[in-house]
Design a protein around this motif. Structure first.
Motif, PDB file in Angstrom:
ATOM      1  N   GLU A 265       0.816  -1.225   0.000  1.00 51.78           N
ATOM      2  CA  GLU A 265       0.000   0.000   0.000  1.00 51.78           C
ATOM      3  C   GLU A 265       0.850   1.276   0.000  1.00 51.78           C
ATOM      4  O   GLU A 265       0.479   2.270   0.605  1.00 51.78           O
ATOM      5  CB  GLU A 265      -0.949  -0.009   1.205  1.00 51.78           C
TER       6      GLU A 265
ATOM      7  N   GLN B   7      -2.587  -8.954   1.093  1.00 47.84           N
ATOM      8  CA  GLN B   7      -3.187  -9.164  -0.238  1.00 47.84           C
ATOM      9  C   GLN B   7      -2.316  -9.925  -1.228  1.00 47.84           C
ATOM     10  O   GLN B   7      -2.762 -10.875  -1.869  1.00 47.84           O
ATOM     11  CB  GLN B   7      -3.568  -7.815  -0.840  1.00 47.84           C
TER      12      GLN B   7
ATOM     13  N   ARG C 220       0.681   0.181   9.819  1.00 48.49           N
ATOM     14  CA  ARG C 220       0.831   1.384   9.000  1.00 48.49           C
ATOM     15  C   ARG C 220       1.453   2.471   9.876  1.00 48.49           C
ATOM     16  O   ARG C 220       0.912   2.776  10.943  1.00 48.49           O
ATOM     17  CB  ARG C 220      -0.527   1.894   8.490  1.00 48.49           C
TER      18      ARG C 220
ATOM     19  N   LEU D  20      -5.108   3.531  13.403  1.00 49.13           N
ATOM     20  CA  LEU D  20      -4.207   2.887  14.347  1.00 49.13           C
ATOM     21  C   LEU D  20      -2.930   2.580  13.579  1.00 49.13           C
ATOM     22  O   LEU D  20      -2.945   2.507  12.349  1.00 49.13           O
ATOM     23  CB  LEU D  20      -4.827   1.576  14.842  1.00 49.13           C
TER      24      LEU D  20
ATOM     25  N   GLU E 192      -8.938 -10.088   5.304  1.00 53.63           N
ATOM     26  CA  GLU E 192      -8.776  -9.927   3.854  1.00 53.63           C
ATOM     27  C   GLU E 192      -9.203 -11.182   3.114  1.00 53.63           C
ATOM     28  O   GLU E 192      -8.923 -12.298   3.533  1.00 53.63           O
ATOM     29  CB  GLU E 192      -7.319  -9.582   3.537  1.00 53.63           C
TER      30      GLU E 192
ATOM     31  N   GLU F  23     -14.921   4.920   5.637  1.00 49.32           N
ATOM     32  CA  GLU F  23     -14.367   3.693   5.038  1.00 49.32           C
ATOM     33  C   GLU F  23     -14.151   2.561   6.040  1.00 49.32           C
ATOM     34  O   GLU F  23     -13.454   2.717   7.032  1.00 49.32           O
ATOM     35  CB  GLU F  23     -13.022   4.018   4.364  1.00 49.32           C
ATOM     36  N   ILE F  24     -14.723   1.402   5.714  1.00 43.97           N
ATOM     37  CA  ILE F  24     -14.469   0.192   6.505  1.00 43.97           C
ATOM     38  C   ILE F  24     -13.822  -0.902   5.663  1.00 43.97           C
ATOM     39  O   ILE F  24     -13.230  -1.833   6.193  1.00 43.97           O
ATOM     40  CB  ILE F  24     -15.746  -0.355   7.187  1.00 43.97           C
TER      41      ILE F  24
END
Ligand code: 4AD
Ligand code: MG
Length: 432
Positions: free
Chosen positions: A166, A188, A209, A219, A226, A355-356
């Motif tokens: 990401e 992913q 992250r 967080l 996923e 966003e979830i």
């Protein structure tokens, strides 16, 4: 008398005259000379215990007088109806044994957020935190049941990685012996690889992250659910998402009525979370935002403020599809019908939570992927294994990542995402 009972069993099936034993922790206590009222807490609830001098040996009565908040105790007695007691019953003690005493509890009624976070290891015993953890367990059980019923295999991708899934900005770097490695931002790419064996796979892992922003929804370590699905396009991917999210929420509706009420969320709002969810294109969303007087141009990503503005009045989740290609990750499939955009969807929770889920159909054209990696100045070397997935029997496929704490925050109506995890990791904190 058969062993120990849980508080919930006593309240739901009062045992009549029969003596029972319970064990747990002192939730609060007050005494007036010859009688002590202690509220006892266990993992299932709270019950009032009445300890009266003369009904039990004197040394045990003295232990009850001295029992402080969060001392652990074992109590034996009989259960009697009492409308003033929480749950409608009280336990009259014939025995009261202190198991583990406790010094004065550092958390009292009004505390600063900082003190609560410093004492997180103790604060998670609170009724709110306990309720949130139970709701989380139910969300995950609902997910696993649905995934099992729908032919998904649970798999175990690595956390150490040498790829950025990401983008480089939020990577946690670490020394891996004599090399550099990262903590996983997303499973992913590994799920895409495993998909070639199992077709429908999922993993529940921590993702990391290095988010420097202090927000109520980020967080640095979160739990990531996923999925990756062979032979599924972006439309099929959204169907899977809405069914999965609905199964998770409906598990909470079935199992966690009390906890949901305690957290101040109306259960009827959760009952309404059933498919189909709304579907809106990014372009349409931009028009809608502009219509609300918000200054945003086509091509800009949606931030928290924009997501709040478009979901504040909603009661069910909304998919936003077809984001501009330059807003999204290198692996998302370019839409042949609208090549400025990718075949993706972000799922936004209602009531402003935003966003979830982030998901997409995956790009299968190796040249497009290489071009996009090059555009982002990513050295392609570390991605050779991933590119092999496009070389050896590539198939159309899709997948997504659901932020477990993001969903929990919405379902429990939490102000801040840190309360959706027992030991929050944020830019400001990694202790306790
Ligand atoms: O949208 P994201 O970045 O998508 C991915 O990581 C994809 N590779 C997932 C996939 O397709 N397998 O993250 C997915 C979700 C977000 O929608 C959000 O719910 C959650 O992960 N998330 C975070 N939750 C808490 N704190 C953070 N810093 C988060 N970053 C992402
Ligand atoms: Mg995203």
């Amino acid at each position: 008398m058969a062993g120990f009972s849980h508080v919930r069993d006593l309240l739901e099936n009062p045992p009549g005259e029969e003596e029972v034993q319970v064990r747990g922790w002192v939730y609060r206590t007050r005494s007036s000379g010859k009688i002590v009222f202690a509220v006892l807490r266990d993992s299932t609830g709270i019950v009032q215990v009445t300890i009266k001098k003369g009904n039990l040996p004197d040394p045990e009565f003295e232990q009850a007088v001295g029992a402080t908040i969060e001392s652990s105790v074992e109590v034996r007695g009989t259960v009697h109806k009492d409308d003033r007691a929480p749950g409608g019953y009280e336990l009259r003690a014939k025995s009261f044994i202190l198991i583990g005493p406790a010094p004065p509890f550092p958390i009292t009624e009004y505390q600063s957020e900082e003190l609560l976070l410093d004492n997180r290891h103790l604060w998670i015993r609170s009724r709110e935190q306990t309720a949130v953890m139970k709701v989380k367990a139910s969300l995950l059980m609902g997910a696993r049941n649905w995934l099992d019923e729908n032919g998904f295999f649970e798999v175990t991708p690595p956390i150490f990685t040498q790829n950025a899934c990401e983008g480089g900005v939020t990577l946690f770097k670490l020394k891996y012996f004599d090399r550099e490695a990262y903590l996983s931002q997303s499973a992913q790419m590994y799920l895409e690889a495993i998909m070639f064996s199992l077709e429908r796979v999922y993993a529940l892992t921590p993702s990391f992250r290095a988010e420097k922003s202090r927000t109520t929804r980020h967080l640095t370590e979160f739990w990531h659910l996923e999925l990756e699905e062979a032979w599924v396009d972006n439309i099929g991917n959204m169907k899977i998402q809405e069914e999965l999210v609905s199964a998770m929420v409906q598990e909470v509706v079935r199992d966690r009525k009390e906890e949901i009420a305690l957290l101040g969320r109306d259960i009827e709002q959760l009952k309404a979370i059933v498919p189909p969810f709304k579907r809106v294109t990014y372009s349409h969303m931009i028009e809608r935002l502009q219509g609300k007087g918000i200054d945003i141009a086509w091509g800009c990503d949606l931030g928290a403020a924009e997501e709040r503005a478009v979901t504040q009045e909603e009661t069910i989740p909304t998919f936003v599809t077809n984001f501009p290609i330059e807003c999204k990750a290198f692996y998302m499939k370019q839409d042949p019908d609208d090549p400025r955009t990718v075949k993706c969807a972000d799922l936004l929770a209602p009531e402003g939570y935003g966003e979830i889920i982030g998901g997409s159909e995956r790009e299968t054209d190796i040249d497009i992927i290489m071009a996009r990696l090059a555009e982002q100045q990513v050295p392609v070397d570390a991605y050779q294994w991933y590119l092999d997935l496009r070389r050896y029997g590539s198939v159309p496929h899709s997948g997504f990542g659901l932020g477990v704490e993001r969903v929990l925050r919405w379902v429990c109506k939490l102000e801040h995402i840190r309360d959706a995890v027992p030991f929050p990791r944020t830019v400001a904190r990694a202790y306790p």
